[in-house]
Design a protein around this motif. Structure first.
Motif, PDB file in Angstrom:
ATOM      1  N   ARG A  25      -4.940  -0.603   3.506  1.00 51.69           N
ATOM      2  CA  ARG A  25      -4.832  -0.234   2.104  1.00 51.69           C
ATOM      3  C   ARG A  25      -3.757   0.825   1.939  1.00 51.69           C
ATOM      4  O   ARG A  25      -3.489   1.606   2.848  1.00 51.69           O
ATOM      5  CB  ARG A  25      -6.172   0.296   1.572  1.00 51.69           C
ATOM      6  N   ALA A  26      -3.178   0.866   0.763  1.00 50.97           N
ATOM      7  CA  ALA A  26      -2.099   1.811   0.500  1.00 50.97           C
ATOM      8  C   ALA A  26      -2.618   3.242   0.503  1.00 50.97           C
ATOM      9  O   ALA A  26      -3.669   3.538  -0.084  1.00 50.97           O
ATOM     10  CB  ALA A  26      -1.457   1.501  -0.850  1.00 50.97           C
ATOM     11  N   SER A  28      -1.528   5.621  -1.072  1.00 55.79           N
ATOM     12  CA  SER A  28      -1.463   6.183  -2.424  1.00 55.79           C
ATOM     13  C   SER A  28      -2.795   6.052  -3.169  1.00 55.79           C
ATOM     14  O   SER A  28      -2.993   6.680  -4.205  1.00 55.79           O
ATOM     15  CB  SER A  28      -0.346   5.511  -3.218  1.00 55.79           C
ATOM     16  N   ASN A  29      -3.705   5.238  -2.644  1.00 50.54           N
ATOM     17  CA  ASN A  29      -5.018   5.075  -3.269  1.00 50.54           C
ATOM     18  C   ASN A  29      -5.972   6.219  -2.956  1.00 50.54           C
ATOM     19  O   ASN A  29      -7.061   6.301  -3.542  1.00 50.54           O
ATOM     20  CB  ASN A  29      -5.674   3.776  -2.788  1.00 50.54           C
ATOM     21  N   TYR A  30      -5.591   7.090  -2.023  1.00 51.57           N
ATOM     22  CA  TYR A  30      -6.527   8.084  -1.499  1.00 51.57           C
ATOM     23  C   TYR A  30      -5.996   9.506  -1.584  1.00 51.57           C
ATOM     24  O   TYR A  30      -4.796   9.751  -1.507  1.00 51.57           O
ATOM     25  CB  TYR A  30      -6.843   7.770  -0.034  1.00 51.57           C
ATOM     26  N   ARG A  51      -4.459  12.550  -4.506  1.00 45.37           N
ATOM     27  CA  ARG A  51      -4.030  11.157  -4.649  1.00 45.37           C
ATOM     28  C   ARG A  51      -2.914  10.993  -5.669  1.00 45.37           C
ATOM     29  O   ARG A  51      -1.937  10.299  -5.426  1.00 45.37           O
ATOM     30  CB  ARG A  51      -5.229  10.297  -5.037  1.00 45.37           C
ATOM     31  N   SER A  52      -3.051  11.645  -6.824  1.00 48.13           N
ATOM     32  CA  SER A  52      -2.053  11.495  -7.878  1.00 48.13           C
ATOM     33  C   SER A  52      -1.284  12.799  -8.050  1.00 48.13           C
ATOM     34  O   SER A  52      -1.839  13.877  -7.859  1.00 48.13           O
ATOM     35  CB  SER A  52      -2.728  11.104  -9.189  1.00 48.13           C
ATOM     36  N   ASN A  72       4.578   7.400   0.360  1.00 47.10           N
ATOM     37  CA  ASN A  72       3.749   6.246   0.033  1.00 47.10           C
ATOM     38  C   ASN A  72       4.352   4.955   0.557  1.00 47.10           C
ATOM     39  O   ASN A  72       3.622   4.056   0.983  1.00 47.10           O
ATOM     40  CB  ASN A  72       3.531   6.160  -1.469  1.00 47.10           C
ATOM     41  N   ASN A  75       3.143   4.520   3.839  1.00 45.72           N
ATOM     42  CA  ASN A  75       1.695   4.704   4.004  1.00 45.72           C
ATOM     43  C   ASN A  75       1.393   5.846   4.971  1.00 45.72           C
ATOM     44  O   ASN A  75       0.491   5.747   5.809  1.00 45.72           O
ATOM     45  CB  ASN A  75       1.032   3.418   4.495  1.00 45.72           C
ATOM     46  N   SER A  98     -11.782   9.260  -2.003  1.00 40.18           N
ATOM     47  CA  SER A  98     -11.418   8.723  -3.319  1.00 40.18           C
ATOM     48  C   SER A  98     -12.273   9.339  -4.414  1.00 40.18           C
ATOM     49  O   SER A  98     -12.319   8.822  -5.530  1.00 40.18           O
ATOM     50  CB  SER A  98     -11.565   7.197  -3.330  1.00 40.18           C
TER      51      SER A  98
END
Length: 125
Positions: A25-26, A28-30, A51-52, A72, A75, A98
């Motif tokens: 999984r990317a 950037s999701n975490y 994450r953001s 990102n 990864n 998350s």
């Protein structure tokens, strides 16, 4: 899955750059955190990347010496460690979260649901 690597044996004052890579999984999701555990000690928070955005967090004992960053596209989250001290000797782990309440819990290991195998950092005096 997460994998941390880049550890090694260095002298006090040297630098190391650790990498944490995700697969499946990317990244950037975490939210990603770095923790460390010295022999006979508990796991302690080192640094984290939200994450953001570009929000980062640091433990007081590494602030000004360590820098966390992320790419990102690769990864990967990095931990640049400068001016290393013998007390930085530990196994370093990266972990992913998350949770929506990250800003109030980033320093808590229980916040993280996925942990990579650690990488040993040894700093000689």
């Amino acid at each position: 899955q997460l994998q941390a690597y880049g550890g090694g044996l260095v002298q006090a004052g040297d630098s190391l750059k650790l990498s944490c890579v995700t697969s499946g999984r990317a990244i950037s999701n975490y939210h990603i955190g770095w923790f460390r555990q010295a022999p006979g000690e508990g796991r302690e928070f080192v640094a984290a990347f939200r994450r953001s955005g570009d929000t980062t967090y640091y433990a007081d004992y590494v602030k000004g010496r360590f820098t966390i960053s992320r790419r990102n596209a690769k990864n990967t989250v990095y931990l640049q460690m400068n001016s290393l001290k013998p007390e930085d000797t530990a196994v370093y782990y990266c972990a992913a979260s998350s949770t929506a309440s990250y800003s109030s819990s980033y320093y808590n290991a229980d916040t993280y649901v996925s942990w990579g195998k650690g990488t040993q950092v040894t700093v000689s005096s």
